[in-house]
Motif scaffolding. Structure first.
Motif, PDB file in Angstrom:
ATOM      1  N   VAL A  77      50.428  33.441  32.990  1.00 23.99           N
ATOM      2  CA  VAL A  77      49.137  34.110  33.232  1.00 23.99           C
ATOM      3  C   VAL A  77      48.342  33.231  34.202  1.00 23.99           C
ATOM      4  O   VAL A  77      48.226  32.019  33.992  1.00 23.99           O
ATOM      5  CB  VAL A  77      48.332  34.345  31.930  1.00 23.99           C
ATOM      6  CG1 VAL A  77      47.127  35.239  32.207  1.00 23.99           C
ATOM      7  CG2 VAL A  77      49.190  34.967  30.834  1.00 23.99           C
ATOM      8  N   MET A  78      47.849  33.846  35.278  1.00 22.03           N
ATOM      9  CA  MET A  78      47.097  33.089  36.295  1.00 22.03           C
ATOM     10  C   MET A  78      45.784  33.808  36.574  1.00 22.03           C
ATOM     11  O   MET A  78      45.661  35.002  36.317  1.00 22.03           O
ATOM     12  CB  MET A  78      47.845  33.052  37.629  1.00 22.03           C
ATOM     13  CG  MET A  78      49.229  32.500  37.578  1.00 22.03           C
ATOM     14  SD  MET A  78      49.835  32.135  39.253  1.00 22.03           S
ATOM     15  CE  MET A  78      50.309  33.738  39.856  1.00 22.03           C
ATOM     16  N   ALA A  79      44.855  33.092  37.155  1.00 19.91           N
ATOM     17  CA  ALA A  79      43.596  33.707  37.584  1.00 19.91           C
ATOM     18  C   ALA A  79      43.429  33.469  39.076  1.00 19.91           C
ATOM     19  O   ALA A  79      43.893  32.465  39.606  1.00 19.91           O
ATOM     20  CB  ALA A  79      42.431  33.088  36.824  1.00 19.91           C
ATOM     21  N   SER A  80      42.777  34.403  39.745  1.00 21.11           N
ATOM     22  CA  SER A  80      42.397  34.164  41.141  1.00 21.11           C
ATOM     23  C   SER A  80      41.039  34.819  41.369  1.00 21.11           C
ATOM     24  O   SER A  80      40.634  35.689  40.594  1.00 21.11           O
ATOM     25  CB  SER A  80      43.455  34.703  42.109  1.00 21.11           C
ATOM     26  OG  SER A  80      43.670  36.057  41.854  1.00 21.11           O
ATOM     27  N   PRO A  81      40.316  34.400  42.407  1.00 16.38           N
ATOM     28  CA  PRO A  81      38.996  34.982  42.628  1.00 16.38           C
ATOM     29  C   PRO A  81      39.115  36.481  42.924  1.00 16.38           C
ATOM     30  O   PRO A  81      40.059  36.905  43.587  1.00 16.38           O
ATOM     31  CB  PRO A  81      38.470  34.236  43.859  1.00 16.38           C
ATOM     32  CG  PRO A  81      39.347  33.043  44.014  1.00 16.38           C
ATOM     33  CD  PRO A  81      40.669  33.389  43.407  1.00 16.38           C
ATOM     34  N   LEU A  82      38.202  37.257  42.398  1.00 19.28           N
ATOM     35  CA  LEU A  82      38.177  38.699  42.682  1.00 19.28           C
ATOM     36  C   LEU A  82      37.131  38.915  43.763  1.00 19.28           C
ATOM     37  O   LEU A  82      35.937  38.722  43.527  1.00 19.28           O
ATOM     38  CB  LEU A  82      37.810  39.482  41.413  1.00 19.28           C
ATOM     39  CG  LEU A  82      37.830  40.994  41.513  1.00 19.28           C
ATOM     40  CD1 LEU A  82      39.224  41.522  41.794  1.00 19.28           C
ATOM     41  CD2 LEU A  82      37.317  41.617  40.212  1.00 19.28           C
ATOM     42  N   THR A  83      37.601  39.277  44.949  1.00 18.40           N
ATOM     43  CA  THR A  83      36.666  39.365  46.078  1.00 18.40           C
ATOM     44  C   THR A  83      36.239  40.808  46.281  1.00 18.40           C
ATOM     45  O   THR A  83      36.755  41.505  47.146  1.00 18.40           O
ATOM     46  CB  THR A  83      37.318  38.821  47.353  1.00 18.40           C
ATOM     47  OG1 THR A  83      38.616  39.409  47.437  1.00 18.40           O
ATOM     48  CG2 THR A  83      37.447  37.313  47.325  1.00 18.40           C
ATOM     49  N   ILE A  84      35.333  41.254  45.401  1.00 22.41           N
ATOM     50  CA  ILE A  84      34.838  42.623  45.524  1.00 22.41           C
ATOM     51  C   ILE A  84      33.391  42.566  45.972  1.00 22.41           C
ATOM     52  O   ILE A  84      32.587  41.831  45.395  1.00 22.41           O
ATOM     53  CB  ILE A  84      35.010  43.351  44.180  1.00 22.41           C
ATOM     54  CG1 ILE A  84      36.472  43.761  44.071  1.00 22.41           C
ATOM     55  CG2 ILE A  84      34.058  44.515  44.038  1.00 22.41           C
ATOM     56  CD1 ILE A  84      36.805  44.828  43.124  1.00 22.41           C
ATOM     57  N   ASN A  85      33.087  43.300  47.037  1.00 18.93           N
ATOM     58  CA  ASN A  85      31.707  43.368  47.494  1.00 18.93           C
ATOM     59  C   ASN A  85      31.048  44.569  46.823  1.00 18.93           C
ATOM     60  O   ASN A  85      31.314  45.715  47.182  1.00 18.93           O
ATOM     61  CB  ASN A  85      31.694  43.518  49.026  1.00 18.93           C
ATOM     62  CG  ASN A  85      30.284  43.554  49.570  1.00 18.93           C
ATOM     63  OD1 ASN A  85      29.337  43.765  48.812  1.00 18.93           O
ATOM     64  ND2 ASN A  85      30.156  43.359  50.855  1.00 18.93           N
ATOM     65  N   GLU A  86      30.226  44.291  45.806  1.00 18.57           N
ATOM     66  CA  GLU A  86      29.676  45.399  45.016  1.00 18.57           C
ATOM     67  C   GLU A  86      28.556  46.141  45.741  1.00 18.57           C
ATOM     68  O   GLU A  86      28.203  47.251  45.361  1.00 18.57           O
ATOM     69  CB  GLU A  86      29.194  44.884  43.657  1.00 18.57           C
ATOM     70  CG  GLU A  86      30.391  44.643  42.750  1.00 18.57           C
ATOM     71  CD  GLU A  86      30.127  43.704  41.611  1.00 18.57           C
ATOM     72  OE1 GLU A  86      29.242  42.829  41.740  1.00 18.57           O
ATOM     73  OE2 GLU A  86      30.808  43.823  40.592  1.00 18.57           O
ATOM     74  N   GLN A  87      27.990  45.521  46.765  1.00 16.53           N
ATOM     75  CA  GLN A  87      26.877  46.173  47.486  1.00 16.53           C
ATOM     76  C   GLN A  87      27.415  47.211  48.471  1.00 16.53           C
ATOM     77  O   GLN A  87      26.913  48.322  48.555  1.00 16.53           O
ATOM     78  CB  GLN A  87      26.016  45.155  48.271  1.00 16.53           C
ATOM     79  CG  GLN A  87      25.716  43.841  47.585  1.00 16.53           C
ATOM     80  CD  GLN A  87      25.306  43.987  46.131  1.00 16.53           C
ATOM     81  OE1 GLN A  87      24.666  44.957  45.729  1.00 16.53           O
ATOM     82  NE2 GLN A  87      25.699  43.031  45.318  1.00 16.53           N
ATOM     83  N   ALA A  88      28.461  46.810  49.224  1.00 14.67           N
ATOM     84  CA  ALA A  88      28.942  47.686  50.294  1.00 14.67           C
ATOM     85  C   ALA A  88      30.321  48.232  49.950  1.00 14.67           C
ATOM     86  O   ALA A  88      31.173  47.504  49.450  1.00 14.67           O
ATOM     87  CB  ALA A  88      29.021  46.894  51.591  1.00 14.67           C
ATOM     88  N   ILE A  89      30.531  49.508  50.212  1.00 16.28           N
ATOM     89  CA  ILE A  89      31.847  50.109  49.966  1.00 16.28           C
ATOM     90  C   ILE A  89      32.804  49.631  51.063  1.00 16.28           C
ATOM     91  O   ILE A  89      32.463  49.659  52.242  1.00 16.28           O
ATOM     92  CB  ILE A  89      31.755  51.650  49.993  1.00 16.28           C
ATOM     93  CG1 ILE A  89      30.713  52.135  48.981  1.00 16.28           C
ATOM     94  CG2 ILE A  89      33.102  52.277  49.723  1.00 16.28           C
ATOM     95  CD1 ILE A  89      30.516  53.644  48.966  1.00 16.28           C
TER      96      ILE A  89
END
Ligand SMILES: Cc1ncc(COP(=O)(O)O)c(C=O)c1O
Length: 283
Positions: free
Chosen positions: A115-127
């Motif tokens: 099991v690994m983690a990585s940054p979730l790069t989601i821009n919640e402001q802009a689609i």
């Protein structure tokens, strides 16, 4: 920093984690995986991801190495050890390490768990929009299993990248299946269409959320075959996945979709999606 991983009961540094060359995942891709988005340290739709994990393990007759309570503890610990926030959790389970390279056997092995983690790069402001290329679906006939055997997906996704696109949309004999790393939705006259669940597509967790949100919003939603022509002549097209959420496709090869802008249905559902996420985090 996301450099702590969980490997077979131990929390260790990513660059120290090692598996055997006799691991059946390494030799035969004999394993499955899962990707869970984490928002503000809270795993999103965890029960559903763990159910899909169980379904995939059952398809391969690999015993589930952990109870759901154990999985939740492993995931919670990993989130904490990797700094929390928005993350993507990657779970990888193989049938385990055999005595030698042999296709048959493996019933009594103890599964390998990473099991690994990585940054979730989601821009919640802009689609985030994307463009796509339409390619023949060259994958196998068990796409409902989230198998670690991703060679066709990798080849198709790379082909899209080389053509300057962010996704490969796939068809079998002119019938749309899904993206190389995502599910597909189209909109025509404000009605939403997505290919029906079958062995030819992955039952996306994000897909299910979007179906729920669309139905709650009173939109007519059809789970049925979509032809190449319907795709290219749609008013809107978008892809969905845990790491991209809803991403409108503004162009497929040379064809501009709709007016080439983010469509009103995608915009509305993206906003519903953000509201839904926030409601879970506050709970
Ligand atoms: C082939 C394929 N289809 C669909 C999806 C979307 O699934 P989910 O929404 O559960 O991330 C993915 C995600 O990686 C995928 O690889």
């Amino acid at each position: 920093m996301t450099d702590t991983v969980y490997l077979n009961g131990e929390l260790i540094a990513k660059n120290q984690a090692k598996i055997s060359i006799l691991d059946r995942g390494f030799l035969f891709s004999d394993g499955i995986y899962e990707v869970i988005p984490v928002y503000s340290s809270a795993p999103f739709r965890l029960e559903q991801h763990l159910s899909r994990l169980q379904y995939c393990l059952d398809q391969l007759s690999i015993p589930n190495p952990h109870s759901n309570i154990e999985w939740k503890n492993i995931i919670r610990t990993l989130i904490e050890r990797n700094g929390g926030g928005h993350l993507s959790i990657y779970m990888h389970i193989t049938r385990g390490v055999g005595l030698d390279r042999n296709h048959i056997g493996g019933e009594s092995l103890s599964p390998t768990v990473l099991v690994m983690a990585s940054p979730l790069t989601i821009n919640e402001q802009a689609i985030q929009t994307t463009t796509a290329t339409l390619l023949e679906d060259t994958r196998w006939h068990h796409c409902d299993i989230k198998s670690v055997a991703l060679l066709s997906n990798v080849m198709l996704r790379n082909q899209a990248e080389q053509l300057g696109h962010g996704e490969a949309l796939l068809h079998r004999n002119g019938v749309i299946t899904e993206g190389s790393t995502s599910n597909i939705f189209i909109v025509k006259h404000r009605e939403v269409y997505t290919p029906k669940q079958s062995n030819l597509i992955l039952g996306g967790i994000t897909r299910d959320v979007i179906i729920e949100l669309a139905e709650n919003a009173g939109l007519r939603l059809h789970q049925e075959n979509i032809s190449k022509e319907q795709l290219l002549n749609a008013d809107e097209v978008w892809i969905s996945s845990s790491t991209r959420e809803i991403s409108p496709v503004t162009q497929i090869d040379d064809k501009i979709i709709g007016n080439g802008e983010i469509g009103p249905v995608a915009k509305a559902l993206h906003s519903e999606f953000q509201t839904f996420k926030k409601s879970l985090i506050q709970d």
